[in-house]
Design an enzyme around this catalytic site. Structure first.
Site: not given
Length: 493
Positions: A84-85, A245
């Site tokens: 992520q991110h 994820d």
């Protein structure tokens, strides 16, 4: 008997790519191909070249298919779950302009503070996006790029998350899903779309972002010819939108509207996370109030320092990772990479409580305790975000599902068991992120709700069930006292 069909679920994580070749009917994991990533950076910097992710995906798929012994013609769908991110910036030809800033890159901490204030504080952000900006969030990384690499920010034609970048390579069309998009701090969990006011605050045009699919299982296209050639797969197979994820792990566990709701999960990996799928929209400044991949919500708390930090302590002490004992009077907060929960992004590790009789094994045990305590402390807030009372005996007695690499480690399991006082379930299904991605792929290929698919697949899995033990309140209170009294200067923040 009809020929066997399979889907490929891809787990593109911080350190590597895994490609799980999975039977569409039974969920049997037939093979897992693997390929490493390269992470660079010193201090707070953590970066990776997105092209490395693509090459790793190609290598992992080829290795998995070869190991399975099946023909490529057996594959009917593919989906990617990614870390992520991360911030991926592309030029007009769809090529990365620079290495991606990863989720655990903490250089954007000042930008997180400034953005929080610019909207009126943590509560204002939580009301809009479900989350407060911290250095992990994509919005803060974009702001850092604007201030520290303005040439590449100005040249950016498209902004993608890691899984978006890979999915676009597969299908030739831009797409994301609500789950991964909700980790950007420019997606509204209230309206279910991009927040144009926040995009204005960030100097982002919505045209730079991918369209948002309804769910992570939505078929957003078919495998294009160039990707099919690179992967050795048939062109035209289903490509799902994919997700982040954590959202994929939830699907793999059967958490969601068609499965388990409001049941907590603790993941022990590079990061430590505690999360649950819920129909209640989370609005706590202490949590990340994410959307889930299936249309529900996924309140989550994440720590930066988990298995890698403890392994580093073991290496420094010259011990095997399981050569540990309870910490005794020693308290070790292993915040080696800064910390996200609590939000002290420039923190360093803190050790206190040493005595003449403190052993190396106790110091290692204290590192386990500090890492486990940090993520477990968010559990009650998570349950409240799901609309539950943590003191309710039924809620307090709900088992904690333990996943991630740490769930295979004896000392991790016993430390969590001792500090939580909860019964534990260690799911028998392995590679849960990749399994969740496989369920998304199966759904995109016509298999129905992805959570229902994963629940059916998991029916035959042999979970390990561990009864609760008496909670070690002495250790719990000792660690909590140190953390509560540790000022930012003491932690290095």
């Amino acid at each position: 008997m009809p020929p066997r069909t399979v889907v490929i679920g891809v787990d593109s994580s911080t350190q590597s790519t895994k490609a799980a070749v999975t039977d569409t009917e039974t969920g049997e994991l037939l093979a897992v191909g693997r390929a490493p990533h390269v992470v660079t950076g010193e201090g707070g910097a953590r970066e990776s070249d997105p092209e490395v992710w693509w090459r790793a995906l190609c290598d992992a798929v080829a290795a998995g298919l070869k190991e399975s012994g099946l023909s490529a013609s057996s594959v009917v769908g593919i989906a990617v779950a990614g870390q992520q991110h991360g911030l991926v910036v592309l030029d007009r030809s769809g090529r990365p302009l620079r290495p991606a800033l990863l989720w655990n890159d903490t250089r954007s901490a000042p930008q997180a503070t400034a953005l929080t204030a610019a909207l009126g504080g943590p509560e204002a952000w939580t009301a809009r996006t479900g989350s407060v900006p911290v250095a992990a969030m994509t919005a803060t990384k974009w702001q850092w790029l604007r201030e520290n690499d303005p040439a590449n920010a100005e040249a950016t034609a498209a902004v993608r998350l890691p899984h978006d970048f890979l999915t676009e390579r597969l299908a030739g069309t831009a797409a994301t899903d609500p789950g991964d998009a909700s980790g950007t701090c420019w997606y509204s969990t209230d309206t279910g779309g991009y927040d144009t006011e926040l995009l204005g605050l960030l100097g982002l045009d919505v045209s730079m972002l991918p369209p948002i699919a309804t769910t992570g299982a939505t078929r957003i296209g078919s495998l294009i010819a160039s990707a099919a050639e690179a992967l050795g797969l048939p062109a035209g197979i289903a490509v799902a939108a994919g997700t982040g994820d954590n959202m994929s792990a939830a699907v793999g566990l059967g958490l969601g509207g068609a499965g388990l709701l409001d049941h907590p999960v603790l993941s022990l990996g590079t990061s430590g996370t505690v999360f649950a799928a819920s129909r209640t929209r989370p609005a706590s400044t202490a949590l990340s109030g994410f959307a889930a991949a299936d249309g529900t919500y996924l309140p989550l708390a994440c720590t930066l320092n988990c298995t890698l930090a403890v392994d580093k302590v073991a290496t420094l002490l010259g011990l095997h990772r399981d050569d540990a004992a309870p910490g005794g009077e020693a308290v070790l907060l292993p915040y080696l990479d800064g910390e996200r929960t609590p939000d002290v992004p420039t923190a360093s590790g803190l050790l206190t409580g040493l005595r003449h009789d403190t052993t190396p094994q106790q110091l290692l045990g204290a590192a386990y305790e500090g890492a486990a305590y940090t993520v477990l402390r968010a559990l009650d807030e998570l349950l409240r975000a799901c609309g539950l009372d943590p003191a309710d005996p039924e809620v307090a007695g709900r088992p904690l599902r333990l996943i991630g690499g740490g769930a295979q480690g004896r000392t991790w399991v016993e430390t969590v068991r001792r500090l939580s006082g909860r019964p534990l379930i260690v799911p028998g299904s392995g590679e849960l992120v990749a399994l969740g991605a496989a369920a998304l792929a199966a759904s995109a290929a016509g298999g129905g709700d992805p959570v229902a698919v994963a629940t059916r697949w998991n029916a035959k899995a042999e979970d390990a069930q561990l009864p609760s033990v008496e909670r070690d309140t002495e250790a719990w209170d000792r660690i909590g006292s140190v953390l509560d009294r540790a000022t930012r200067p003491l932690l290095g923040g």
